[in-house]
Design a protein around this motif. Structure first.
Motif, PDB file in Angstrom:
ATOM      1  N   THR A   1       0.392  -0.704  -0.093  1.00  0.00           N
ATOM      2  CA  THR A   1      -0.137  -0.582   0.277  1.00  0.00           C
ATOM      3  C   THR A   1       0.667   1.560  -0.401  1.00  0.00           C
ATOM      4  O   THR A   1       1.703   0.865   0.820  1.00  0.00           O
ATOM      5  CB  THR A   1      -1.254  -0.230   1.651  1.00  0.00           C
ATOM      6  OG1 THR A   1      -1.522  -1.387   1.893  1.00  0.00           O
ATOM      7  CG2 THR A   1      -1.926   1.354   1.062  1.00  0.00           C
ATOM      8  N   GLY A   2       0.435   2.531  -1.439  1.00  0.00           N
ATOM      9  CA  GLY A   2       1.483   3.609  -1.301  1.00  0.00           C
ATOM     10  C   GLY A   2       2.308   3.280  -2.094  1.00  0.00           C
ATOM     11  O   GLY A   2       2.979   4.162  -2.363  1.00  0.00           O
TER      12      GLY A   2
ATOM     13  N   PHE B   1       0.757   0.773  -5.145  1.00  0.00           N
ATOM     14  CA  PHE B   1      -1.017   0.830  -5.486  1.00  0.00           C
ATOM     15  C   PHE B   1      -1.072   1.741  -4.089  1.00  0.00           C
ATOM     16  O   PHE B   1      -0.888   1.945  -2.989  1.00  0.00           O
ATOM     17  CB  PHE B   1      -2.116   0.144  -5.412  1.00  0.00           C
ATOM     18  CG  PHE B   1      -2.031  -0.706  -4.241  1.00  0.00           C
ATOM     19  CD1 PHE B   1      -3.683  -1.124  -2.710  1.00  0.00           C
ATOM     20  CD2 PHE B   1      -1.134  -1.797  -3.839  1.00  0.00           C
ATOM     21  CE1 PHE B   1      -3.461  -1.478  -1.854  1.00  0.00           C
ATOM     22  CE2 PHE B   1      -1.407  -2.632  -2.695  1.00  0.00           C
ATOM     23  CZ  PHE B   1      -2.287  -2.495  -2.104  1.00  0.00           C
ATOM     24  N   HIS B   2      -2.723   2.331  -4.661  1.00  0.00           N
ATOM     25  CA  HIS B   2      -3.068   3.601  -3.835  1.00  0.00           C
ATOM     26  C   HIS B   2      -4.240   3.696  -2.714  1.00  0.00           C
ATOM     27  O   HIS B   2      -4.535   3.439  -2.259  1.00  0.00           O
ATOM     28  CB  HIS B   2      -3.385   5.279  -3.943  1.00  0.00           C
ATOM     29  CG  HIS B   2      -1.551   5.361  -4.411  1.00  0.00           C
ATOM     30  ND1 HIS B   2      -0.314   6.064  -3.083  1.00  0.00           N
ATOM     31  CD2 HIS B   2      -1.246   5.616  -5.239  1.00  0.00           C
ATOM     32  CE1 HIS B   2       0.680   6.334  -4.232  1.00  0.00           C
ATOM     33  NE2 HIS B   2       0.184   6.444  -4.990  1.00  0.00           N
ATOM     34  N   GLU B   3      -5.613   2.528  -3.623  1.00  0.00           N
ATOM     35  CA  GLU B   3      -6.820   2.118  -3.608  1.00  0.00           C
ATOM     36  C   GLU B   3      -6.972   0.480  -4.410  1.00  0.00           C
ATOM     37  O   GLU B   3      -6.365   0.903  -5.408  1.00  0.00           O
ATOM     38  CB  GLU B   3      -7.792   3.310  -3.710  1.00  0.00           C
ATOM     39  CG  GLU B   3      -8.139   3.952  -5.292  1.00  0.00           C
ATOM     40  CD  GLU B   3      -8.813   5.011  -5.130  1.00  0.00           C
ATOM     41  OE1 GLU B   3      -9.784   4.460  -4.922  1.00  0.00           O
ATOM     42  OE2 GLU B   3      -8.643   6.338  -5.603  1.00  0.00           O
ATOM     43  N   THR B   4      -8.063   0.441  -3.815  1.00  0.00           N
ATOM     44  CA  THR B   4      -8.758  -0.991  -4.597  1.00  0.00           C
ATOM     45  C   THR B   4     -10.287  -1.055  -4.524  1.00  0.00           C
ATOM     46  O   THR B   4     -11.163  -0.184  -3.617  1.00  0.00           O
ATOM     47  CB  THR B   4      -7.929  -2.434  -4.097  1.00  0.00           C
ATOM     48  OG1 THR B   4      -8.773  -2.276  -2.233  1.00  0.00           O
ATOM     49  CG2 THR B   4      -6.780  -2.204  -3.749  1.00  0.00           C
ATOM     50  N   PHE B   5     -10.788  -1.742  -5.442  1.00  0.00           N
ATOM     51  CA  PHE B   5     -12.064  -0.895  -5.737  1.00  0.00           C
ATOM     52  C   PHE B   5     -12.458  -2.553  -6.289  1.00  0.00           C
ATOM     53  O   PHE B   5     -11.583  -3.075  -7.155  1.00  0.00           O
ATOM     54  CB  PHE B   5     -12.441  -0.593  -6.377  1.00  0.00           C
ATOM     55  CG  PHE B   5     -14.025  -0.534  -6.920  1.00  0.00           C
ATOM     56  CD1 PHE B   5     -14.858  -0.035  -5.756  1.00  0.00           C
ATOM     57  CD2 PHE B   5     -14.408  -0.549  -7.796  1.00  0.00           C
ATOM     58  CE1 PHE B   5     -16.717  -0.268  -5.673  1.00  0.00           C
ATOM     59  CE2 PHE B   5     -16.139  -0.796  -8.381  1.00  0.00           C
ATOM     60  CZ  PHE B   5     -17.130  -0.568  -7.124  1.00  0.00           C
ATOM     61  N   SER B   6     -13.801  -2.860  -5.776  1.00  0.00           N
ATOM     62  CA  SER B   6     -14.705  -4.258  -6.798  1.00  0.00           C
ATOM     63  C   SER B   6     -16.137  -4.191  -6.393  1.00  0.00           C
ATOM     64  O   SER B   6     -16.298  -3.607  -5.117  1.00  0.00           O
ATOM     65  CB  SER B   6     -13.852  -5.583  -5.683  1.00  0.00           C
ATOM     66  OG  SER B   6     -14.268  -6.422  -6.354  1.00  0.00           O
TER      67      SER B   6
END
Length: 425
Positions: free
Chosen positions: A58-59, A62-67
């Motif tokens: 993290t950071g 990648f910074h954010e995930t979405f599902s």
């Protein structure tokens, strides 16, 4: 494996690009799963090609995930509305997505079939027919509605922990001896403790009666001791005793919202922080529930309960907006029941606000909603407070009475009912 790969290519899941040596490449691997029916028999074999997301940081990578994941309250609300609303509306389709699993329901079978065929023309999916089993939840159709059960999931947990032959109990937690953070022998298998609590957390999606026990035991995840593991086993013994029960969603002409809110003031012996909980009913059906340990110490029972009334009101407002989008008419003003008389007076009488300036934001929010007649806050007797199940361990008689009123019953003879289709991508 070839079918899975062909589906990924057909859906254009990725595109080939020139490798950028400045970026870390995320590898992938194959996972193999056996999909089973509600009775435990094998439905099909499944191969999945997944990315090794655990190799990223993290950071950094990648910074954010979405599902896409449907909110459980949405699913239960949809189940309640589909039992009676579809008859009185124009052609309507409701699509609920949980990653690559989809529930499609509506009031016109031909339109639903056309919609599924349209999806199939663009994506690779399998039509699983009437909704009977979804994400570990067994859906039984009864003459007047549905029963949501996770019996198979419970039996799988008991089998994994070799507890199928243990004797059951009638309550998930002891109501006499409270759990504390005390010195003791650390649990020899912390991973097993955390893994089991994670499964119980998922189980509470259809078992609101274990929510308090799961919440309480989750507060010791950092360093559980043997006493905490014994309390986990008690929850499992309770589930063994009641594995055949399920959450009932029935047909009703009552399309109004009722919410019960309660707080157990300063009950935590370690830090004196209050525990608050609520349960929201759409007609006779429970659609949303929650309990939380509050962030700060409340200086009075009124403060502890009033703060959570504001949180509960936010959830009620969200469900009310969802029903509006589904064209469901709420004929009466939603009602919030609490067993604290001062909270009831405070929500109606602005003169008391000087005594509660430290919770002025919550006060203003609730008071404005009450004055605009968007919600009604009223007093209920303590023996009728269904939210007690979420704030404290109850003795057997009180717990059984509340559980019955929550709609947790034994399933009846199943039959097909609402036209609800389950598909998987």
């Amino acid at each position: 494996m070839q079918e899975e790969y062909d589906a990924l290519i057909k859906n254009q899941t990725w595109e080939l690009v020139t490798r950028d040596l400045s970026n870390t490449v995320v590898d992938c691997k194959w996972l193999y799963r056996i999909k089973r029916k509600a009775n435990g028999s094998i439905d099909r074999f499944r191969a999945l090609l997944v990315a090794k997301g655990f190799t990223q940081h993290t950071g950094l990578d990648f910074h954010e995930t979405f599902s896409p994941i449907v909110k459980p309250a949405t699913d239960r609300t949809k189940s309640g509305t589909s039992l009676f609303v579809w008859k009185h509306m124009a052609v309507t389709i409701c699509v609920l997505v949980y990653v690559d699993d989809i529930i499609i329901t509506g009031n016109h079978p031909k339109v639903i079939k056309f919609f599924i065929n349209s999806l199939a023309a663009r994506f690779s999916l399998k039509d699983l027919g009437y909704l009977n089993y979804f994400l570990g939840v067994d859906i039984k159709h009864i003459p007047d509605g549905l029963i949501l059960s996770q019996s198979k999931y419970i039996l799988d947990i008991l089998s994994e922990l070799d507890m199928e032959n243990y004797k059951g109990v009638y309550t998930p937690m002891c109501s006499i001896v409270p759990l504390r953070v005390v010195d003791g022998s650390p649990h020899t298998d912390v991973t097993r403790y955390r893994r089991t609590l994670g499964k119980l957390q998922y189980l509470s999606l259809t078992w609101p009666d274990i929510s308090y026990a799961v919440n309480k035991l989750s507060q010791f995840l950092h360093i559980p001791i043997d006493e905490h593991w014994k309390a986990v086993k008690r929850v499992l013994w309770y589930l063994k005793e009641t594995a055949s029960l399920g959450l009932r969603i029935i047909h009703s002409s009552d399309s109004n919202l009722y919410m019960y809110v309660d707080a157990d003031w300063a009950a935590n012996p370690n830090d004196r922080i209050s525990t608050s909980g609520y349960i929201l009913f759409f007609g006779p059906n429970p659609v949303s529930w929650s309990l939380k340990k509050q962030c700060v110490v409340a200086r009075s029972s009124t403060e502890a309960e009033y703060k959570f009334v504001a949180n509960a009101l936010a959830e009620l407002t969200w469900v009310r907006n969802l029903l509006h989008k589904l064209h469901v008419t709420i004929s009466k003003t939603p009602t919030i029941y609490c067993d604290n008389v001062r909270v009831t007076y405070l929500s109606h009488n602005p003169v008391f606000h000087t005594r509660m300036k430290h919770v002025v934001v919550d006060f203003a929010y609730v008071r404005d909603q009450v004055q605009d007649h968007r919600v009604h806050v009223t007093h209920t007797h303590a023996c009728d407070q269904l939210a007690d199940t979420f704030t404290k361990p109850l003795p057997k008689s009180a717990f059984t009475r509340c559980r019955s009123k929550l709609g947790i019953i034994a399933p009846c003879v199943p039959r097909r009912g609402v036209l609800t289709i389950s598909v998987g991508c």
